[in-house]
Design an enzyme around this catalytic site. Sequence first.
Site, PDB file in Angstrom:
ATOM      1  N   LYS A 121      14.822   9.444   2.505  1.00 53.84           N
ATOM      2  CA  LYS A 121      14.344   8.718   1.312  1.00 53.84           C
ATOM      3  C   LYS A 121      13.263   9.521   0.571  1.00 53.84           C
ATOM      4  O   LYS A 121      13.325   9.695  -0.645  1.00 53.84           O
ATOM      5  CB  LYS A 121      13.801   7.358   1.758  1.00 53.84           C
TER       6      LYS A 121
ATOM      7  N   THR B 118       9.557   1.299   2.561  1.00 53.75           N
ATOM      8  CA  THR B 118       9.383   2.745   2.451  1.00 53.75           C
ATOM      9  C   THR B 118       8.016   3.066   3.040  1.00 53.75           C
ATOM     10  O   THR B 118       6.991   2.675   2.473  1.00 53.75           O
ATOM     11  CB  THR B 118       9.428   3.201   0.980  1.00 53.75           C
TER      12      THR B 118
ATOM     13  N   LYS C 235       3.763   6.685  -5.096  1.00 53.50           N
ATOM     14  CA  LYS C 235       3.657   6.353  -3.664  1.00 53.50           C
ATOM     15  C   LYS C 235       4.606   7.232  -2.846  1.00 53.50           C
ATOM     16  O   LYS C 235       4.224   7.813  -1.826  1.00 53.50           O
ATOM     17  CB  LYS C 235       4.016   4.871  -3.448  1.00 53.50           C
TER      18      LYS C 235
HETATM   19  P1  NAD Z   1       6.010  -6.339  -2.914  1.00 55.27           P
HETATM   20  O1  NAD Z   1       4.561  -6.020  -2.903  1.00 55.27           O
HETATM   21  O2  NAD Z   1       6.610  -7.037  -4.100  1.00 55.27           O
HETATM   22  O3  NAD Z   1       6.387  -7.218  -1.607  1.00 55.27           O
HETATM   23  C1  NAD Z   1       5.784  -7.074  -0.359  1.00 55.27           C
HETATM   24  C2  NAD Z   1       5.655  -8.461   0.256  1.00 55.27           C
HETATM   25  O4  NAD Z   1       5.160  -8.321   1.587  1.00 55.27           O
HETATM   26  C3  NAD Z   1       4.674  -9.368  -0.498  1.00 55.27           C
HETATM   27  O5  NAD Z   1       5.325 -10.579  -0.857  1.00 55.27           O
HETATM   28  C4  NAD Z   1       3.553  -9.603   0.531  1.00 55.27           C
HETATM   29  O6  NAD Z   1       2.977 -10.908   0.425  1.00 55.27           O
HETATM   30  C5  NAD Z   1       4.307  -9.414   1.819  1.00 55.27           C
HETATM   31  N1  NAD Z   1       3.462  -9.111   2.959  1.00 55.27           N
HETATM   32  C6  NAD Z   1       2.483  -8.182   3.077  1.00 55.27           C
HETATM   33  N2  NAD Z   1       1.951  -8.183   4.305  1.00 55.27           N
HETATM   34  C7  NAD Z   1       2.616  -9.136   5.007  1.00 55.27           C
HETATM   35  C8  NAD Z   1       2.532  -9.622   6.342  1.00 55.27           C
HETATM   36  N3  NAD Z   1       1.644  -9.135   7.206  1.00 55.27           N
HETATM   37  N4  NAD Z   1       3.373 -10.604   6.720  1.00 55.27           N
HETATM   38  C9  NAD Z   1       4.265 -11.133   5.826  1.00 55.27           C
HETATM   39  N5  NAD Z   1       4.392 -10.723   4.565  1.00 55.27           N
HETATM   40  C10 NAD Z   1       3.565  -9.731   4.151  1.00 55.27           C
HETATM   41  O7  NAD Z   1       6.757  -4.944  -2.658  1.00 55.27           O
HETATM   42  P2  NAD Z   1       8.292  -4.576  -2.999  1.00 55.27           P
HETATM   43  O8  NAD Z   1       8.394  -4.052  -4.394  1.00 55.27           O
HETATM   44  O9  NAD Z   1       9.172  -5.684  -2.552  1.00 55.27           O
HETATM   45  O10 NAD Z   1       8.490  -3.311  -2.030  1.00 55.27           O
HETATM   46  C11 NAD Z   1       8.626  -3.457  -0.629  1.00 55.27           C
HETATM   47  C12 NAD Z   1       8.938  -2.095  -0.053  1.00 55.27           C
HETATM   48  O11 NAD Z   1      10.139  -1.595  -0.642  1.00 55.27           O
HETATM   49  C13 NAD Z   1       7.847  -1.055  -0.322  1.00 55.27           C
HETATM   50  O12 NAD Z   1       7.695  -0.256   0.817  1.00 55.27           O
HETATM   51  C14 NAD Z   1       8.406  -0.264  -1.515  1.00 55.27           C
HETATM   52  O13 NAD Z   1       7.924   1.052  -1.536  1.00 55.27           O
HETATM   53  C15 NAD Z   1       9.901  -0.321  -1.218  1.00 55.27           C
HETATM   54  N6  NAD Z   1      10.779  -0.177  -2.391  1.00 55.27           N
HETATM   55  C16 NAD Z   1      10.501  -0.845  -3.538  1.00 55.27           C
HETATM   56  C17 NAD Z   1      11.361  -0.694  -4.627  1.00 55.27           C
HETATM   57  C18 NAD Z   1      11.093  -1.422  -5.933  1.00 55.27           C
HETATM   58  O14 NAD Z   1      11.724  -1.084  -6.940  1.00 55.27           O
HETATM   59  N7  NAD Z   1      10.219  -2.430  -5.944  1.00 55.27           N
HETATM   60  C19 NAD Z   1      12.484   0.127  -4.534  1.00 55.27           C
HETATM   61  C20 NAD Z   1      12.760   0.773  -3.333  1.00 55.27           C
HETATM   62  C21 NAD Z   1      11.892   0.602  -2.256  1.00 55.27           C
END
Ligand code: NAD
Length: 295
Positions: free
Chosen positions: A168, A93, A243
């Site tokens: 979204k 997102t 966010k």
């Molecule tokens: P998270 O922080 O758990 O996971 C993000 C991952 O990206 C981490 O493991 C981090 O190490 C990795 N990362 C960061 N920079 C990187 C790079 N340069 N190369 C490789 N890996 C890298 O976040 P999440 O909860 O999985 O959310 C991910 C996305 O999904 C976000 O944009 C969030 O807004 C969206 N989202 C989350 C949810 C939820 O319920 N968690 C629901 C819908 C959407």
Amino acid sequence: MRIGFIGLGNMGGGMAACLARAGHDVRAFDLAADALAAAVQAGCTAAASAAEATWQSAAVITMLPAGRHVRAVYDDAILGHAGPDAVLIDCSTIDVATARAVGSDAAARGVLAVDAPVSGGVAAPAAGTLAFMVGGPDAAFAQAQPVLAAMGRAVLHAGGAGMGQAAKIANNLLLGASMVATAEAFTLAMKLGLDAQTFFDIASQASGQCWSMTSYCPVPGPVPAAPSNRDYAGGFASALMLKDLKLAIAAAHDAGASVPMGAAAAALYQAFANMGGGDRDFSAVIKLLDGSWQQ
Ligand code: NAD
């Protein structure tokens, strides 16, 4: 199909596991070693870098925290290493402007790309209930659709590049504002002496009916599956709602749209986060409104 998967956090880890279970050859990468190890445990193959995950993959999926991470990974690893027949799928997102820019940079190199943010929380990949809102040209959507369908129940084409993100954040602006209004209504009804279940039974049959009440009631009792029955643990964290509201407000500013209700909801979620509520489900905002919040 060989699929590169970059970003194996709370959401990406479950999504990559889904693809491996479906029989795909998933080349996974994350900066965090424990996230990468968990993906390997779930059937993915570890890649040494984002570029290696991209190399020779028919689809490359990113699931990263924010626009700046997506921009950096596309610039450093993906755009220079994706094959001409690959489809690039960003499920993070992020802000609409970055999604559009990444889409047009891919198009300039002759590579198909979509933004495909998801609706559904951390349990959704395993439950098969993720929904994808997809922005990008028809040809890119057609190529991304079966990959996304292996991870969820709905794959909806919203329009051109950036329109998945637009759908979204507009949806989540509505959700955030409607949850605050639902929480206010229950707080008022109960302070006036109405029983919560009685108010639910009436309002869910009346013109106040909405998803935030009938599927996700912020007061425990009326909807047994709602996080309010588990002390607001799990679900969709207030920090993530904040966010998305901030993304919506920034996009509204750029587009000249007026979003006063979204701004009010964002201010309340910011206050709740400042008081230590960021990791609670977003329906816990009712505890800020009724004065019962204790960290
Ligand atoms: P998270 O922080 O758990 O996971 C993000 C991952 O990206 C981490 O493991 C981090 O190490 C990795 N990362 C960061 N920079 C990187 C790079 N340069 N190369 C490789 N890996 C890298 O976040 P999440 O909860 O999985 O959310 C991910 C996305 O999904 C976000 O944009 C969030 O807004 C969206 N989202 C989350 C949810 C939820 O319920 N968690 C629901 C819908 C959407």
